[in-house]
Design a protein around this motif. Structure first.
Motif, PDB file in Angstrom:
ATOM      1  N   SER A   1       0.838   4.474   0.433  1.00 36.07           N
ATOM      2  CA  SER A   1       0.870   5.488   1.479  1.00 36.07           C
ATOM      3  C   SER A   1       1.065   4.895   2.880  1.00 36.07           C
ATOM      4  O   SER A   1       1.156   5.629   3.854  1.00 36.07           O
ATOM      5  CB  SER A   1      -0.425   6.305   1.451  1.00 36.07           C
ATOM      6  N   PHE A   2       1.130   3.565   2.976  1.00 36.31           N
ATOM      7  CA  PHE A   2       1.229   2.914   4.279  1.00 36.31           C
ATOM      8  C   PHE A   2       2.482   2.051   4.404  1.00 36.31           C
ATOM      9  O   PHE A   2       3.189   2.112   5.382  1.00 36.31           O
ATOM     10  CB  PHE A   2      -0.016   2.056   4.530  1.00 36.31           C
TER      11      PHE A   2
ATOM     12  N   MET B   1       0.871  -1.180   0.000  1.00 36.16           N
ATOM     13  CA  MET B   1       0.000   0.000   0.000  1.00 36.16           C
ATOM     14  C   MET B   1       0.904   1.224   0.000  1.00 36.16           C
ATOM     15  O   MET B   1       1.579   1.494   1.002  1.00 36.16           O
ATOM     16  CB  MET B   1      -0.918  -0.025   1.217  1.00 36.16           C
TER      17      MET B   1
END
Length: 68
Positions: free
Chosen positions: A60-61, A58
């Motif tokens: 942004s994670f 992911m």
């Protein structure tokens, strides 16, 4: 859910939000003697066991790994 439904749903989500596609790695272990699986009334025996590892990136994670 039907067989393959969760995997298909994950692919659809990644496509929708434009994330890299997840990777799946499944390992099969064969035994000459029976292996017991589960507990209580759901206990059963078999000769093969499987471990699946799912890796989801992911942006942004970070990277999420699930194994079981």
């Amino acid at each position: 859910m039907k067989k393959g439904g969760p995997r298909t749903a994950l692919y659809d989500l990644c496509k929708k939000v434009q994330w890299p596609m997840p990777t799946f790695d499944t390992t099969e272990t064969k035994s000459r003697t029976a292996i017991e699986f589960g507990e209580g009334p759901q206990k059963r025996k078999g000769f093969n066991s499987y471990v699946s590892k799912t890796i989801l990136n992911m942006p942004s994670f970070g990277v999420v790994e699930c194994e079981g």
